[in-house]
Enzyme design. Structure first.
Site, PDB file in Angstrom:
ATOM      1  N   GLY A 167       1.146  -0.954   0.143  1.00  0.00           N
ATOM      2  CA  GLY A 167      -0.047  -0.138   0.250  1.00  0.00           C
ATOM      3  C   GLY A 167       0.776   1.349   0.291  1.00  0.00           C
ATOM      4  CG  ASP A 168       2.848   2.340   3.721  1.00  0.00           C
ATOM      5  OD1 ASP A 168       3.148   3.700   3.739  1.00  0.00           O
ATOM      6  OD2 ASP A 168       3.502   1.451   4.050  1.00  0.00           O
ATOM      7  CB  SER A 169       5.118   0.270  -2.741  1.00  0.00           C
ATOM      8  OG  SER A 169       6.348  -0.137  -1.520  1.00  0.00           O
TER       9      SER A 169
END
Length: 396
Positions: A167-169
């Protein structure tokens, strides 16, 4: 040869994953990225996962090509130094909770008044507006609310996560795209900056394919289906006689026929009702049983050789050990050899994407905490006595 983002100045006000991964991409392609870190230990990522000495190996990659500038944002002189850096920047990337930078005098209104051409990329769990904007939100929350976790795993078990902070990436990639679009707008439409507002849940939500229109029109909800995806048949994971897990993608119409002939099932290759995905999906269980039986009767080496000869997409499920032995990874430089400051050899991921004329590259690995503070202050016009005093007073 210049990298494509040479001359672009970026100020990073963020920690851990989403914001720093966005700026990592920009730094790999030539932007001057100045990472603002707390003098009290810096980015927590410096201590995450496997360590070499006092620093994580992840840090070496996530902060490559960046300059480390320590500043206590709660100290007036520390915050003022950061404002001066922002006044010279093209892009500021931050991933604080909405409102935090405003309290420090480093929000959009303050920085854009100093630098009207500034592009400010703001990554947060839920975005800068809306009823949830003040909630804390990590990548895991974005994956859950954005829909990814709901469809990941097997139907008879709870949802599972991927093995990385996906999700962060994903949010970082959208942030990098947004930053470059905003720069392009500034170049061709009058020089005005703007805010790029990236919410983690929206970044994931944007990847969810046909989920929204299918639900809106038909009330259809995608569910967890394990290693298969209904409507795209056959595409699954199969286990060989010697215990290797193999992905076989036979869902193209012509590919399906080649696959069936390769596994000794010309009857299925010729079946009129299996000529397209819709028909194959109705007989999915039968098709998967046939492929399972054939793969399970052979060792991985033979499975791969037969299906590659038949031009059927196939691959083992790679571990990182497999990557280190793979000819394709080697040929395209995806395992880059570098040396840590103490001389220890290390392989790190190569640069993606590949540009033929202005490729990215690794200039240096993640720097020591505050390694560039003094030189950057000197470039702003600070004399050595003032820099020494700021260190002593804890401003930097």
């Amino acid at each position: 040869m210049n990298k494509p983002l040479a001359g672009v100045k970026v100020l990073e006000l963020g920690t851990l994953i989403a914001g720093p991964f966005c700026t990592r991409i920009l730094a790999e392609f030539g932007a001057e990225v100045i990472k603002i870190e707390s003098p009290d230990g810096g980015d927590p990522l410096r201590k995450w996962r496997k360590m070499h000495g006092e620093t994580s190996l992840w840090w070496a990659v996530q902060a490559r090509n960046k300059k480390s500038f320590t500043a206590n944002l709660k100290h007036p002189e520390g915050a003022e130094a950061v404002r001066q850096l922002a006044a010279q920047a093209d892009i500021v990337v931050e991933n604080f909770r909405p409102g935090v930078l405003e309290k420090l005098g480093l929000g959009w209104e303050a920085l854009s008044a100093l630098n009207p051409g500034l592009v400010m990329v703001r990554l947060s769990g839920f975005g800068q507006t809306g009823p949830y904007k003040d909630r804390p939100g990590f990548g895991a929350i974005g994956e859950s609310m954005g829909g990814l976790r709901y469809v990941t795993g097997f139907a008879d078990r709870p949802p599972v996560r991927t093995g990385i902070s996906i999700g962060d990436s994903i949010a970082a990639l959208w942030a990098a795209v947004g930053a470059l679009m905003a720069l392009r707008h500034r170049e061709v439409n009058g020089g005005k900056g703007q805010v790029v507002d990236v919410a983690l849940y929206e970044a994931v939500f944007a990847m969810m394919e046909s989920m929204v229109p299918e639900f809106d029109m038909f009330g259809f909800m995608r569910e967890r289906t394990g290693n298969i995806m209904p409507g795209i048949t056959p595409s699954n994971t199969h286990t060989t006689r010697d215990g290797r897990h193999i992905i076989v993608g036979g869902n193209g119409d012509a590919i399906f026929q080649r696959l069936m002939r390769a596994i000794g099932r010309p009857d299925l290759a010729a079946a009129p009702d299996l000529k397209d995905n819709a028909g194959r999906d109705l007989r999915a269980a039968e098709l998967y049983a046939a492929i399972d039986a054939w793969v399970g009767a052979h060792d991985a080496e033979q499975v791969l050789a037969v299906l590659e000869q038949a031009e059927v997409p196939v691959s083992p499920v790679y571990s990182v050990a497999d990557m280190f032995k793979d000819a394709q990874f080697a040929a395209r430089g995806m395992l880059e050899q570098v040396a840590l400051p103490d001389g220890q050899a290390l392989r790190i991921p190569g640069i993606v994407p590949r540009l033929t004329e202005t490729p990215g590259g690794t200039e240096w690995l993640g720097p020591a905490l505050g390694a560039h503070t003094d030189e950057l202050l000197a470039a702003l016009g600070y004399d050595s006595a003032r820099i020494t005093r700021m260190h002593t007073e804890g401003a930097i």
